[in-house]
Design an enzyme around this catalytic site. Structure first.
Site, PDB file in Angstrom:
ATOM      1  N   PRO A 247       1.051  -1.352   0.083  1.00  0.00           N
ATOM      2  CG  PRO A 247      -0.817  -1.530   1.503  1.00  0.00           C
ATOM      3  CD  PRO A 247       0.300  -2.062   1.005  1.00  0.00           C
TER       4      PRO A 247
ATOM      5  CD  GLU B  97      -1.237  -5.097   9.609  1.00  0.00           C
ATOM      6  OE1 GLU B  97      -1.150  -4.022   9.485  1.00  0.00           O
ATOM      7  OE2 GLU B  97      -2.320  -5.904   9.847  1.00  0.00           O
TER       8      GLU B  97
ATOM      9  NE  ARG C 292      -4.802  -5.755 -22.243  1.00  0.00           N
ATOM     10  CZ  ARG C 292      -5.831  -6.299 -23.058  1.00  0.00           C
ATOM     11  NH1 ARG C 292      -6.132  -7.619 -23.028  1.00  0.00           N
ATOM     12  NH2 ARG C 292      -6.181  -5.514 -24.124  1.00  0.00           N
TER      13      ARG C 292
ATOM     14  CG  ASP D 142      -6.535  -1.412 -25.530  1.00  0.00           C
ATOM     15  OD1 ASP D 142      -7.481  -1.272 -25.876  1.00  0.00           O
ATOM     16  OD2 ASP D 142      -5.917  -2.536 -24.893  1.00  0.00           O
TER      17      ASP D 142
END
Ligand code: 9D3
Length: 251
Positions: free
Chosen positions: A88, A115, A153, A168
């Site tokens: 994060p 964590e 991709r 795209d």
């Protein structure tokens, strides 16, 4: 592309290795996934992979030695490779980051649990920290799979190298225009209303008009739903004109 994966839950990666476009890329050998489970590098009877944080507080951290040994083993298998820690605290993953990573021949992905990991492991072993967005997951595995899917991709020969990747990039940074398939008219609720019909221009066979309509819709929807994306675009006079038309036709 050879990808070393350090994770306590290697089985989760079957979601990318066994299905769809990424599954085929793995079968074809365009992507090779090699797993290194910190649990296999423990030395105690209980195979302990977590430990308490110094200073106290809730939750546990991944134990340093098993993760460090797993990374080192991964390096032996991949050769020179960036180590990417999914966390994060990382910089947000973007299509631009994917593009830049897609030319690497190898990388090592570290998925955390609990964590997180000891800061010294980040300093010593990690080259790049990436997040996939501002929401809370239970660990780094899904984030690593998002990264692998997005990278796949962009590898030559993975997506049926026809129009879709080219499209795209033409609509790069814009949302998709609305799309329709058969039938021309949906039965039920609101028959006969505009809502139940495919927009007439798409049935007209006028390819130039269809192309204009699609760009107009893509610009208009991006304006309405993701003004942050549009703010980053340089619009030429043609695009400005189409956006004006979209907004005028709306009311
Ligand atoms: C920021 C939340 N932390 C509060 C002190 C605790 C915490 C929550 C979730 C610590 C680790 C995790 C597990 N998440 C990931 O490993 C993760 C993640 C994510 O949760 N969101 C977006 N991207 C990522 S990449 C890895």
């Amino acid at each position: 592309m050879r990808i070393g994966i350090v994770s306590l839950f290697p089985e989760m990666f079957r979601a990318v290795s066994d299905f769809g476009i990424t599954g085929r890329a793995v079968s074809n050998g365009l992507i090779e996934l090699d797993f290194f489970n910190p649990r296999d590098y423990t030395t105690d009877r209980r195979q302990t992979v977590d430990d308490k944080p110094y200073g106290g507080g809730p939750g546990m951290l991944m134990k340093v030695r098993p993760v460090q040994k797993a990374i080192q083993d991964a390096r032996k298998s991949t050769g020179p490779a960036r180590v990417i820690y999914l966390t994060p605290q990382g910089m947000p993953l973007s299509q631009e980051t994917l593009g830049s990573l897609s030319t690497d021949s190898a990388m090592i992905l570290l998925s955390g649990r609990y964590e997180g990991i000891d800061e010294r492991l980040i300093e010593q072993e990690v080259d790049l920290e990436l997040s996939i967005g501002d929401y809370v997951l239970s660990g780094g595995e899904l984030a690593a799979m998002v990264l692998i899917d997005g990278l796949a991709r962009l590898l030559p020969g993975v997506v049926g190298d026809d129009e879709s990747v080219i499209r795209d990039s033409f609509y790069d940074g814009l949302l998709d225009y609305p799309q329709y398939t058969r039938p021309e008219r949906l039965e039920g609720e609101d028959e006969g209303s505009e809502q139940s019909r495919v927009p007439a221009v798409l049935l007209s066979g006028d390819h130039a008009a269809i192309a204009r309509w699609r760009v107009k819709q893509a610009l208009g929807r991006t304006w309405e739903r993701r003004p942050d994306l549009l703010a980053r675009q340089v619009l030429d006079d043609e695009a400005k004109q189409l956006l004006q038309e979209y907004l005028r036709e709306k009311d």
